[in-house]
Write a protein that holds these residues in place. Sequence first.
Motif, short mmCIF file in Angstrom:
data_model
loop_
_atom_site.label_atom_id
_atom_site.label_comp_id
_atom_site.label_asym_id
_atom_site.label_seq_id
_atom_site.Cartn_x
_atom_site.Cartn_y
_atom_site.Cartn_z
N GLU A 1 0.83 -1.21 0.00
CA GLU A 1 0.00 0.00 0.00
C GLU A 1 0.86 1.25 0.00
O GLU A 1 0.54 2.24 -0.66
CB GLU A 1 -0.92 -0.01 1.23
N ARG A 2 1.96 1.24 0.75
CA ARG A 2 2.86 2.40 0.76
C ARG A 2 3.45 2.64 -0.62
O ARG A 2 3.54 3.78 -1.09
CB ARG A 2 3.99 2.18 1.78
N ILE A 3 3.86 1.54 -1.26
CA ILE A 3 4.42 1.68 -2.60
C ILE A 3 3.38 2.21 -3.57
O ILE A 3 3.65 3.09 -4.39
CB ILE A 3 4.97 0.31 -3.08
N LYS A 4 2.16 1.68 -3.49
CA LYS A 4 1.09 2.12 -4.38
C LYS A 4 0.82 3.62 -4.19
O LYS A 4 0.68 4.36 -5.18
CB LYS A 4 -0.18 1.32 -4.10
N ASN A 5 0.76 4.07 -2.95
CA ASN A 5 0.49 5.48 -2.69
C ASN A 5 1.61 6.36 -3.21
O ASN A 5 1.36 7.46 -3.75
CB ASN A 5 0.30 5.71 -1.19
N PHE A 6 2.86 5.91 -3.08
CA PHE A 6 3.98 6.70 -3.58
C PHE A 6 3.92 6.83 -5.09
O PHE A 6 4.13 7.93 -5.66
CB PHE A 6 5.31 6.05 -3.18
N VAL A 7 3.62 5.73 -5.78
CA VAL A 7 3.55 5.76 -7.24
C VAL A 7 2.42 6.69 -7.70
O VAL A 7 2.58 7.47 -8.63
CB VAL A 7 3.34 4.35 -7.81
N ARG A 8 1.29 6.63 -7.03
CA ARG A 8 0.16 7.49 -7.40
C ARG A 8 0.46 8.96 -7.15
O ARG A 8 0.07 9.83 -7.93
CB ARG A 8 -1.09 7.07 -6.64
N GLU A 9 1.16 9.26 -6.08
CA GLU A 9 1.50 10.63 -5.77
C GLU A 9 2.47 11.22 -6.78
O GLU A 9 2.52 12.45 -6.97
CB GLU A 9 2.11 10.72 -4.37
N SER A 10 3.26 10.39 -7.43
CA SER A 10 4.24 10.89 -8.39
C SER A 10 3.58 11.37 -9.68
O SER A 10 4.21 12.05 -10.49
CB SER A 10 5.26 9.80 -8.73
N GLU A 11 2.30 10.98 -9.90
CA GLU A 11 1.53 11.41 -11.07
C GLU A 11 2.20 11.03 -12.39
O GLU A 11 2.11 11.73 -13.39
CB GLU A 11 1.27 12.91 -11.03
N GLU A 12 2.89 9.91 -12.39
CA GLU A 12 3.50 9.38 -13.60
C GLU A 12 3.06 7.93 -13.78
O GLU A 12 2.75 7.25 -12.80
CB GLU A 12 5.03 9.44 -13.53
N LYS A 13 3.02 7.47 -15.03
CA LYS A 13 2.66 6.09 -15.31
C LYS A 13 3.91 5.22 -15.21
O LYS A 13 4.68 5.13 -16.16
CB LYS A 13 2.03 5.97 -16.70
N TRP A 14 4.11 4.64 -14.07
CA TRP A 14 5.25 3.74 -13.87
C TRP A 14 4.89 2.75 -12.78
O TRP A 14 3.88 2.89 -12.09
CB TRP A 14 6.51 4.52 -13.50
N MET A 15 5.71 1.74 -12.61
CA MET A 15 5.49 0.76 -11.55
C MET A 15 6.84 0.27 -11.04
O MET A 15 7.86 0.41 -11.72
CB MET A 15 4.64 -0.40 -12.06
N VAL A 16 6.83 -0.27 -9.86
CA VAL A 16 8.05 -0.73 -9.21
C VAL A 16 8.37 -2.14 -9.69
O VAL A 16 7.54 -3.04 -9.60
CB VAL A 16 7.90 -0.71 -7.69
N ASP A 17 9.57 -2.31 -10.22
CA ASP A 17 10.05 -3.65 -10.55
C ASP A 17 10.62 -4.25 -9.26
O ASP A 17 11.71 -3.90 -8.83
CB ASP A 17 11.13 -3.58 -11.63
N PHE A 18 9.86 -5.14 -8.63
CA PHE A 18 10.18 -5.57 -7.28
C PHE A 18 11.52 -6.28 -7.20
O PHE A 18 12.26 -6.11 -6.23
CB PHE A 18 9.07 -6.50 -6.77
N GLU A 19 11.85 -7.08 -8.20
CA GLU A 19 13.12 -7.81 -8.16
C GLU A 19 14.30 -6.85 -8.23
O GLU A 19 15.25 -6.95 -7.45
CB GLU A 19 13.18 -8.82 -9.31
N ILE A 20 14.24 -5.90 -9.15
CA ILE A 20 15.32 -4.92 -9.28
C ILE A 20 15.39 -4.05 -8.03
O ILE A 20 16.48 -3.73 -7.54
CB ILE A 20 15.11 -4.07 -10.53
N PHE A 21 14.23 -3.67 -7.50
CA PHE A 21 14.21 -2.82 -6.31
C PHE A 21 14.86 -3.52 -5.12
O PHE A 21 15.62 -2.92 -4.35
CB PHE A 21 12.76 -2.44 -5.98
N LYS A 22 14.59 -4.80 -4.95
CA LYS A 22 15.22 -5.56 -3.87
C LYS A 22 16.74 -5.62 -4.05
O LYS A 22 17.50 -5.49 -3.08
CB LYS A 22 14.65 -6.98 -3.81
#
Length: 253
Positions: A175-196
């Motif tokens: 949920e924290r990640i989702k809220n951060f992505v939405r607040e950025s107002e850009e169409k992108w998503m977190v690549d979880f494997e790369i992020f880890k």
Amino acid sequence: MNYSEVLVIFYQLVLLFSVGSISGWILEVFWRRFFGLSRRWINPGFMSGPWLPLYGFGFILLYSICRLELPPALNALIFLFLLTALEFLAGLISVYHFRIRLWDYRQNKGNILGLICPLYSFLWMLLGLFFLWGIYPFLDSAVFFVGINPEFSFFLGLYGGTFGLDLWQSMDLAERIKNFVRESEEKWMVDFEIFKLELRDRIPGKLVNKTRYLLPFYGELGSSLRERLERHRLNIPKPLAPLKRVLRRGEDS
């Protein structure tokens, strides 16, 4: 059907889910290490513990289908379509609701949204047939054992409690990640494997770095998480960036 019979069925489903989720986690760890894009040891999925819910639900589906005693060819087709549909549904939820990409098939031919592709559908079918001939007979005995030995439910309860706590924490992180992505107002998503991997590579020391995959977000759930996510966003390749630079030059001239 009385209460005790319902309880027995519930315990049996928990057993199937637990065996499937843990077995799937082990399979994914070695698959990503030797066949994945990163070729590194990494904790798969969005949870911290050694379990993957997708495989847990997959085991329940496979077990239910095997009990029908269908012809092998029909079993193969059902495995292919049902397991692919399950993967697609899980991928849609993670990508379009939580803005998290847990796996990526975009480099494979015939993929749909990078969530399913013919190659992995075929592998799902092979995994289903292996379950039918190699796992189901032993698992069926274990399910029967739980049905006549309710005291075994104590261990299933330990699993359920630990899994539930991990699920609650993981959902909070999602949920924290989702809220951060939405607040950025850009169409992108977190690549979880790369992020880890980005989080791991910040840690000095080879031994710590190699073992950190068990708790990839340890110490990162505070305000630093937003900073790490922002860096991850900036590192994501932007295929339209060169075109935008050309358009800006045209406007300036």
